[in-house]
Motif scaffolding. Sequence first.
Motif, mmCIF file in Angstrom:
data_model
loop_
_atom_site.group_PDB
_atom_site.id
_atom_site.type_symbol
_atom_site.label_atom_id
_atom_site.label_comp_id
_atom_site.label_asym_id
_atom_site.label_seq_id
_atom_site.Cartn_x
_atom_site.Cartn_y
_atom_site.Cartn_z
ATOM 1 N N PRO A 127 -33.817 -9.186 -74.318
ATOM 2 C CA PRO A 127 -33.487 -7.813 -74.961
ATOM 3 C C PRO A 127 -32.840 -8.128 -76.082
ATOM 4 O O PRO A 127 -31.728 -9.182 -76.307
ATOM 5 N N ALA A 128 -32.507 -6.948 -76.872
ATOM 6 C CA ALA A 128 -32.097 -6.849 -78.234
ATOM 7 C C ALA A 128 -30.519 -6.672 -77.947
ATOM 8 O O ALA A 128 -30.016 -5.605 -77.879
ATOM 9 N N ILE A 129 -29.686 -7.730 -77.806
ATOM 10 C CA ILE A 129 -28.296 -7.429 -77.552
ATOM 11 C C ILE A 129 -27.414 -8.120 -78.728
ATOM 12 O O ILE A 129 -26.452 -8.080 -78.908
ATOM 13 N N CYS A 130 -28.120 -9.475 -79.319
ATOM 14 C CA CYS A 130 -27.200 -10.070 -80.194
ATOM 15 C C CYS A 130 -28.115 -11.097 -80.947
ATOM 16 O O CYS A 130 -29.303 -11.370 -80.431
ATOM 17 N N ASP A 131 -27.723 -11.757 -81.963
ATOM 18 C CA ASP A 131 -28.604 -12.367 -82.757
ATOM 19 C C ASP A 131 -28.936 -13.966 -82.108
ATOM 20 O O ASP A 131 -29.941 -14.342 -82.156
ATOM 21 N N VAL A 132 -28.151 -14.222 -81.043
ATOM 22 C CA VAL A 132 -28.342 -15.387 -80.426
ATOM 23 C C VAL A 132 -29.611 -15.335 -79.355
ATOM 24 O O VAL A 132 -30.274 -16.075 -79.433
ATOM 25 N N ILE A 133 -29.209 -14.226 -78.758
ATOM 26 C CA ILE A 133 -30.553 -13.838 -77.593
ATOM 27 C C ILE A 133 -32.038 -13.724 -78.570
ATOM 28 O O ILE A 133 -32.988 -14.170 -78.137
ATOM 29 N N ARG A 134 -31.729 -12.830 -79.636
ATOM 30 C CA ARG A 134 -32.943 -12.582 -80.513
ATOM 31 C C ARG A 134 -33.687 -13.897 -80.880
ATOM 32 O O ARG A 134 -34.858 -14.023 -80.636
ATOM 33 N N ASN A 135 -32.748 -15.021 -81.438
ATOM 34 C CA ASN A 135 -33.318 -16.174 -82.044
ATOM 35 C C ASN A 135 -33.859 -17.038 -80.920
ATOM 36 O O ASN A 135 -34.782 -17.562 -81.149
ATOM 37 N N LEU A 136 -33.372 -16.747 -79.914
ATOM 38 C CA LEU A 136 -33.705 -17.680 -78.686
ATOM 39 C C LEU A 136 -35.258 -17.287 -78.473
ATOM 40 O O LEU A 136 -35.995 -17.997 -77.761
ATOM 41 N N SER A 137 -35.395 -16.067 -78.471
ATOM 42 C CA SER A 137 -36.604 -15.560 -78.153
ATOM 43 C C SER A 137 -37.774 -16.349 -78.900
ATOM 44 O O SER A 137 -38.915 -16.647 -78.348
ATOM 45 N N GLY A 138 -37.411 -16.578 -80.330
ATOM 46 C CA GLY A 138 -38.258 -17.560 -81.066
ATOM 47 C C GLY A 138 -38.451 -19.159 -80.589
ATOM 48 O O GLY A 138 -39.347 -19.491 -80.550
ATOM 49 N N MET A 139 -37.436 -19.325 -80.249
ATOM 50 C CA MET A 139 -37.268 -20.740 -79.779
ATOM 51 C C MET A 139 -38.123 -20.852 -78.550
ATOM 52 O O MET A 139 -38.923 -21.773 -78.473
ATOM 53 N N TRP A 140 -38.075 -19.884 -77.776
ATOM 54 C CA TRP A 140 -38.715 -20.069 -76.372
ATOM 55 C C TRP A 140 -40.417 -19.834 -76.808
ATOM 56 O O TRP A 140 -41.197 -20.694 -76.072
ATOM 57 N N GLN A 141 -40.591 -19.180 -77.687
ATOM 58 C CA GLN A 141 -42.077 -19.172 -78.087
ATOM 59 C C GLN A 141 -42.497 -20.422 -78.469
ATOM 60 O O GLN A 141 -43.747 -20.972 -78.197
ATOM 61 N N MET A 142 -41.812 -21.135 -79.326
ATOM 62 C CA MET A 142 -42.074 -22.670 -79.820
ATOM 63 C C MET A 142 -42.071 -23.731 -78.758
ATOM 64 O O MET A 142 -42.852 -24.462 -78.695
ATOM 65 N N LEU A 143 -41.107 -23.566 -77.722
ATOM 66 C CA LEU A 143 -40.818 -24.474 -76.646
ATOM 67 C C LEU A 143 -41.998 -24.393 -75.601
ATOM 68 O O LEU A 143 -42.509 -25.355 -75.194
ATOM 69 N N PHE A 144 -42.460 -23.115 -75.336
ATOM 70 C CA PHE A 144 -43.161 -22.750 -74.307
ATOM 71 C C PHE A 144 -44.172 -21.952 -74.697
ATOM 72 O O PHE A 144 -44.341 -20.660 -74.368
ATOM 73 N N PRO A 145 -44.955 -22.312 -75.555
ATOM 74 C CA PRO A 145 -46.117 -21.664 -75.873
ATOM 75 C C PRO A 145 -47.194 -20.985 -75.156
ATOM 76 O O PRO A 145 -47.834 -19.935 -75.404
ATOM 77 N N ASP A 146 -47.215 -21.632 -73.892
ATOM 78 C CA ASP A 146 -48.133 -21.090 -72.922
ATOM 79 C C ASP A 146 -47.512 -19.905 -72.280
ATOM 80 O O ASP A 146 -48.165 -19.240 -71.386
ATOM 81 N N LYS A 147 -46.128 -19.597 -72.134
ATOM 82 C CA LYS A 147 -45.635 -18.761 -71.258
ATOM 83 C C LYS A 147 -45.319 -17.513 -72.363
ATOM 84 O O LYS A 147 -45.323 -17.404 -73.588
#
Lengths: 390, 431
Positions: free
Chosen positions: A104-124
């Motif tokens: 969820p959109a609450i801060c830049d850290v969580i926001r950027n974590l979304s992109g990290m997750w996309q790269m770390l776990f591309p199948d999820k």
Amino acid sequence: MIASSVSTLVERAEALCRDLRLQSVRDWKARTGGLAIGYLPVYVPRELLVAQGILPVGLMGAGADLEIIRGDAYYQSYICHLPRSTIEMGLDGSLDCLDGLLFPAICDVIRNLSGMWQMLFPDKYAHYLDLPQNFDRELGGRFYRDELETIARDLAARGASAPTPESLREAIVLYNENRAVVRSLYELRAAEPWKIPTWELYVVLRAGLVLPVTEHTTLLEAYREAALADTTRLPMDQARVVLTGSFCEQPPLGLLKTLERAGCYIVDDDFIQVLRWIRSDVPVEGDPLENLVNSLLDDAIASPTRYSDQDEVGGELVERVQRRQAEGVLFCAPSFCDPALLDQPMAVAAVERRGIPWTSFKYSENSGQFQVIREQAGTFADSIKLWSEA
Amino acid sequence: MKPLDTTVVDVLKDGSQIRQKQMIADHYARLARARETGEKCVYTYVPGNLTELIRGFDLLPVLPEINALQSGMRGKSRDYIARAEKEGHSEDVCTYVKCDIGMKRSGNIGPTGERLPDPDLLLLSYTGCFTFLKWFELLREEYDCPVAMLHVPYQGDGKITDSMRRYVVDQLRDKIIPALEEASGKAFDLDRLRESLARSAQAEDDLVWVLQSAKNVPSPIDAYFGGVYYIGPIFTAFRGMPEAVDYYRELRAEIEQRLERGQGPVTPDGELESERFRVVVEGPPNWTSFRQFWKMFADEGAVVVASTYTKVGGVYDNGFRHDPDRPLESLAEYCLGCYTNLSLPTRVEMISRYVQDYRADGFLINSVKSCNSFSAGQLMILREVEKRTGRPGGFIESDLVDPRYFSASNIKNRLESYFQMIEQKRAGGGQ
Ligand code: SF4
Ligand code: SF4
């Protein structure tokens, strides 16, 4: 007998909170064959997920229980702790039972974590849930509805059922019941804080992040009954305080116990806010998706993570202090937490304008030493009591 | 007129650089006189700025980040930050905010040494960072003026959807334009906006040409340290104005000439004679030791051939242009497309592409403590770009305007080892 019933319930809840490998979620999936979708703090519309047959699973970091080995390699020293433990849990397989995550959109850290997750776990599935900062129905409301429809479609494409008006209404009813019992526990704790210690309330609430909503409601009701029936819990001379700033990365349980032992009754807080983000019932009649959207726009609590279009930031905090008849405020935020710490000077000004005593400290989810905080909270509680006696 | 920042003015020789400093200084002087002349002003931000709209109402923009970075360059930020921290602002948060609050509480003296006018409107049009929201909530407590807010969604899945575009356009139409009308007392003039947007696109063409001139070997420009001067007019008060068109035309002509003559970029010590290293840089510069930082690169013969910081106020090298035929839509797409509003995978792709297209030896990340929007995830960016390009990445840490976080010896050591590593790779036939 009754006391052991409280402790049994709390023990069970605590075990659920501390089970970082999410065994209960694994069991649920094995039982039902449904999808489990995780979400980061602070708010996601769990009703939508449940209406699609999904188990929503809240993640709030690993607390002090996990040694961070890989997570630290992803973050500089000046970034809060929660994303490190989240990455650690992702990489060590703890979260592999989750079919996706919502950020969820609450801060830049969580926001950027979304992109990290996309790269770390591309199948999820990894989706950034943009919550509107404009609260006009035609503007933010329309955008948010589109967001929800997108998520529903994405998840249906991954095997969830498509939400129907009926399934949405059913889910709304279940969460209204859950919100009602959570509200009643907050009222009860404010009225008789010795009956509902905050650390206990915290674990029974937090169990709701992994349990199906009906099971959680049952647990909360059982806890309420058991705690009310416990006649051994008697009032003590403690200062009534509102604790604020801990909406995302959570303080360790030891810290909550320390505050209570230091002489503070916490009569309001912002823990596990997803359970109370919407203040009252979401209407069941009419278009249920629209009702979810409108509740977010019109009936959400104030938070440092949302834009405040009110004149006074901190006004709602003051109102909570007054409603709960609190005598002071503990600003208790995670280190390096932008939303909490940027908000704090405004909230402090608001409480100062009313002459409400306050103190502040920071923590990290894996803090182990509470001596300094214990002394600070103890002195604060003592000074409140002195003033109130004067 | 007082010079804006003598330290920097002294070391720069290019006509365009001096000219842009003058443009900005003139703007500050105009702001300082605003109360006498009756001109009204709008406080707003660089990323997602709506300059064409603002100036279309004859309002003058004031950009708090620019004030903060100028205060950093002028050695004022330490005291401003100390003041804000003393008054209850956390040491953990963005130093731009604290610098700005400290400046306000110290009399709101702008970079020219004259007092800045209070805002007639706080125009919270922001993109790519949550701190902006809090920053204007804080400013709202300092001033008695209306606030208009434009929420720009984040490109979480790496694309602009119709829903995002419509949301921004509708807010522009229903909220922002009426607020600007109210603040200025003037009616919205669509034709005037279209004319401005056409000028914006013209200037953007020339800016892109200039930034891409760094694809040449040797590069005629430094696209980071020099780049911050090049973006000055278009990121601040002048996008859509005839001055910006003239400035970028002149800048382009100047760089064309440098290119023809095979000249390298102008550095604090004059023209760089020999280009030894070509690097891409991610992250904002440090402003308190800007010249020293730049010199550390120049002394090694390192030229920054592309940077992400020069895209925070707009990414134009991917083809985006403001479009007079789609005025509000293109303003929305501009806001949505600013660099820090891009997803991490998109940022990784962009940096990797720069490394390849600009024939860089490697890339460096300057990770600033202030800015989670940039910094959270940069260690992963480092690994991913290395993996994709096979070129070495370097990582240094500093801050924007808090001098306590600029450790010159540390940074110098890191840079030296980094450039040595590139040399060794070359010697070993790595590249
Ligand atoms: S603790 Fe604060 S800064 Fe960290 S992820 Fe949570 S909200 Fe963001
Ligand atoms: S956190 Fe970063 S993007 Fe946000 S205001 Fe500060 S420097 Fe700017």
